[in-house]
Every structure is written in structure tokens, then in C-alpha cells.
Design an enzyme around this catalytic site. Structure first.
Site, PDB file in Angstrom:
ATOM      1  N   HIS A 106     -10.901   5.092  -9.434  1.00  0.00           N
ATOM      2  CA  HIS A 106     -12.371   5.061  -9.413  1.00  0.00           C
ATOM      3  C   HIS A 106     -12.964   5.281  -8.030  1.00  0.00           C
ATOM      4  O   HIS A 106     -12.306   5.084  -7.019  1.00  0.00           O
ATOM      5  CB  HIS A 106     -12.860   3.702  -9.937  1.00  0.00           C
ATOM      6  CG  HIS A 106     -12.274   3.320 -11.250  1.00  0.00           C
ATOM      7  ND1 HIS A 106     -11.382   2.279 -11.399  1.00  0.00           N
ATOM      8  CD2 HIS A 106     -12.421   3.870 -12.476  1.00  0.00           C
ATOM      9  CE1 HIS A 106     -11.021   2.184 -12.678  1.00  0.00           C
ATOM     10  NE2 HIS A 106     -11.628   3.149 -13.348  1.00  0.00           N
TER      11      HIS A 106
ATOM     12  N   LYS B 165      -9.378  -1.578  -4.059  1.00  0.00           N
ATOM     13  CA  LYS B 165      -9.225  -2.512  -2.945  1.00  0.00           C
ATOM     14  C   LYS B 165     -10.467  -2.423  -2.058  1.00  0.00           C
ATOM     15  O   LYS B 165     -10.955  -1.326  -1.852  1.00  0.00           O
ATOM     16  CB  LYS B 165      -7.971  -2.153  -2.125  1.00  0.00           C
ATOM     17  CG  LYS B 165      -6.673  -2.308  -2.899  1.00  0.00           C
ATOM     18  CD  LYS B 165      -5.445  -1.975  -2.039  1.00  0.00           C
ATOM     19  CE  LYS B 165      -5.209  -0.488  -1.894  1.00  0.00           C
ATOM     20  NZ  LYS B 165      -3.950  -0.157  -1.180  1.00  0.00           N
TER      21      LYS B 165
ATOM     22  N   GLU C  91       0.544   9.253   5.940  1.00  0.00           N
ATOM     23  CA  GLU C  91      -0.836   9.404   5.475  1.00  0.00           C
ATOM     24  C   GLU C  91      -1.269  10.871   5.497  1.00  0.00           C
ATOM     25  O   GLU C  91      -1.129  11.551   6.499  1.00  0.00           O
ATOM     26  CB  GLU C  91      -1.742   8.559   6.383  1.00  0.00           C
ATOM     27  CG  GLU C  91      -3.218   8.810   6.248  1.00  0.00           C
ATOM     28  CD  GLU C  91      -3.798   8.328   4.928  1.00  0.00           C
ATOM     29  OE1 GLU C  91      -3.338   7.306   4.404  1.00  0.00           O
ATOM     30  OE2 GLU C  91      -4.715   9.003   4.433  1.00  0.00           O
ATOM     31  N   LYS C  92      -1.734  11.333   4.345  1.00  0.00           N
ATOM     32  CA  LYS C  92      -2.360  12.657   4.262  1.00  0.00           C
ATOM     33  C   LYS C  92      -3.588  12.431   3.408  1.00  0.00           C
ATOM     34  O   LYS C  92      -3.520  11.744   2.394  1.00  0.00           O
ATOM     35  CB  LYS C  92      -1.448  13.648   3.537  1.00  0.00           C
ATOM     36  CG  LYS C  92      -0.218  14.029   4.306  1.00  0.00           C
ATOM     37  CD  LYS C  92      -0.070  15.550   4.402  1.00  0.00           C
ATOM     38  CE  LYS C  92       0.957  15.938   5.421  1.00  0.00           C
ATOM     39  NZ  LYS C  92       2.286  16.143   4.841  1.00  0.00           N
TER      40      LYS C  92
ATOM     41  N   ASP D 203       0.866  -1.163   0.000  1.00  0.00           N
ATOM     42  CA  ASP D 203       0.000   0.000   0.000  1.00  0.00           C
ATOM     43  C   ASP D 203       0.918   1.233   0.000  1.00  0.00           C
ATOM     44  O   ASP D 203       2.083   1.135   0.365  1.00  0.00           O
ATOM     45  CB  ASP D 203      -0.876  -0.041   1.253  1.00  0.00           C
ATOM     46  CG  ASP D 203      -1.623   1.246   1.456  1.00  0.00           C
ATOM     47  OD1 ASP D 203      -2.320   1.670   0.520  1.00  0.00           O
ATOM     48  OD2 ASP D 203      -1.503   1.836   2.545  1.00  0.00           O
TER      49      ASP D 203
ATOM     50  N   ASN E  51      -5.319   2.788  -3.796  1.00  0.00           N
ATOM     51  CA  ASN E  51      -6.617   3.378  -4.162  1.00  0.00           C
ATOM     52  C   ASN E  51      -6.438   4.890  -4.248  1.00  0.00           C
ATOM     53  O   ASN E  51      -5.973   5.503  -3.288  1.00  0.00           O
ATOM     54  CB  ASN E  51      -7.676   3.081  -3.095  1.00  0.00           C
ATOM     55  CG  ASN E  51      -8.236   1.673  -3.177  1.00  0.00           C
ATOM     56  OD1 ASN E  51      -7.954   0.935  -4.121  1.00  0.00           O
ATOM     57  ND2 ASN E  51      -9.027   1.298  -2.192  1.00  0.00           N
TER      58      ASN E  51
ATOM     59  N   ASP F  37      -0.024   5.176   0.806  1.00  0.00           N
ATOM     60  CA  ASP F  37      -0.239   6.164   1.870  1.00  0.00           C
ATOM     61  C   ASP F  37      -0.443   5.487   3.227  1.00  0.00           C
ATOM     62  O   ASP F  37      -1.331   4.654   3.373  1.00  0.00           O
ATOM     63  CB  ASP F  37      -1.437   7.052   1.530  1.00  0.00           C
ATOM     64  CG  ASP F  37      -1.269   7.736   0.172  1.00  0.00           C
ATOM     65  OD1 ASP F  37      -0.117   8.005  -0.215  1.00  0.00           O
ATOM     66  OD2 ASP F  37      -2.291   7.980  -0.500  1.00  0.00           O
TER      67      ASP F  37
HETATM   68 ZN   LIG Z   1     -10.804   0.978  -9.950  1.00  0.00          ZN
END
Ligand SMILES: [Zn+2]
Length: 191
Positions: free
Chosen positions: A91, A108, A16-17, A8, A51, A10
Site C-alpha cells: 500500500h 511500517k 538497496e535499490k 527489513d 514495505n 532492502d
Molecule cells: Zn499496507
């Protein structure tokens, strides 16, 4: 066949932001670059799956995502390491940009990004690992059928008692340094 660590982004590689896309807001979690180097030394491809619903929400564009990944590449080069590939999901079912506002197979915990990486790099999931800071990441790994799922404490607040992860570590580097061998040894004994 290759083995991979799916990372992953962030909260796992960088701090993480919410809806991060600006270079000057990108900050490595301490030791992340060194950890990536160790993962390579252990014989793994290192593949980012992230994501990026901010694209669907209109906060930034796919170009911004790609630019940030180029920046990350440049930063990692300073540490003499690299990411083998990036897969991102732009998305979201409730986005505002029509092109990206839909359910998809890549967001995810769906496995679309991993499926694509498997096809691109001939990855053996049974020898692969997924590391993330959210239960969604862990679920993605489970859904894809990776060998080990690792939750890290360096991002979102996690529920350690309730996690489905095989193990929990402070951050990527603590996993790469010690957890790596521990987890594999423990799992080997249990099977
Ligand atoms: Zn997607």
C-alpha cells in the site's frame, strides 16, 4: 512460544535499490545469508517485513514481489538456510493503483505485518528482535514492543546520534557474529 528476528529486506538483506523487483538486480549484502543462518542457530525464526509501495505506485505487481522472494529463497538454499516467512505491505496513501492506494495498518512504522506474524507463528515479542536500515524500521519495532531494535549501516544513510535503536552495527553479519551477544549482555546489565 517462538522468538523471532524481524528483518527489513532492502538495505538489510540485499543492497538497496529504489523499487527493486527484478531478480538480476538483487544482490546480497555481503554475509547476509551467513547471518540468517546464525540467527536460526540461535533459535530464532527469521521473518522478513518489507514495505513495497512500488505496488501501489504501479512500478511492479504483487506477483513480482512474490517472485523475487522465491528467488531469494532459492539463493538462500544454496547457503543452506532460509526465511521462515515474508510479509510485505503493497500500500501507499498516494499510490496510483486504486486497490492499493490507501492508508493501512501494515505499512511500517505501523505494526500490521508483525501482528500477523505473531498470530501465524506464536511469537513472543518480548524475546524478539527487529533489524533494519531506517529509523522507520526501528520505530516499527518500538511500536510493536520487541525486545531489541538494531540499526544497520548497510542501507540508507542513518543518523547514529539520533537513532532510537538499541544498537548500531555495520551489517547483519556483524550483528549476528558479535553484536548479538553484546547487545543482549548490555541490555541485561542495564535492566
Ligand atoms: Zn499496507
Amino acid at each position: 512460544m517462538n522468538k523471532a528476528v524481524f528483518l527489513d529486506r532492502d538495505g538489510t538483506i540485499n543492497i538497496e535499490k529504489n523499487y527493486l523487483y527484478k531478480e538480476d538486480e538483487f544482490v546480497f549484502i555481503e554475509g547476509a545469508a551467513q547471518a540468517i543462518k546464525i540467527l536460526h542457530e540461535m533459535g530464532y525464526k527469521v521473518i522478513v517485513i518489507t514495505n513495497q509501495a512500488g505496488v501501489a505506485r504501479g512500478y511492479y505487481t504483487e506477483d513480482d514481489v512474490i517472485k523475487l522472494h522465491h528467488y531469494l529463497d532459492a539463493e538462500l538454499r544454496k547457503h543452506h538456510t532460509h526465511i521462515d516467512a515474508y510479509y510485505y505491505c503493497p500500500h501507499h496513501p498516494e499510490g496510483v493503483i486504486p486497490k492499493y492506494s490507501r492508508t493501512c495498518h501494515c505499512r511500517k512504522p505501523n505494526t500490521g505485518m508483525i501482528d500477523q506474524a505473531v498470530a501465524d507463528f506464536e511469537i513472543d515479542l518480548k524475546e524478539s528482535i527487529l533489524i533494519g536500515d531506517k529509523e522507520t524500521d526501528i520505530l516499527t519495532g518500538k511500536n510493536a514492543g520487541v525486545k531489541y531494535t538494531i540499526l544497520v549501516r548497510s542501507g540508507h544513510l542513518i543518523n547514529e546520534a539520533g537513532t532510537e535503536a538499541d544498537a548500531v552495527y555495520d551489517d547483519l553479519l556483524s550483528f549476528a557474529r558479535v553484536g548479538f551477544q553484546d547487545t543482549i549482555r548490555r541490555s541485561g546489565e542495564g535492566k
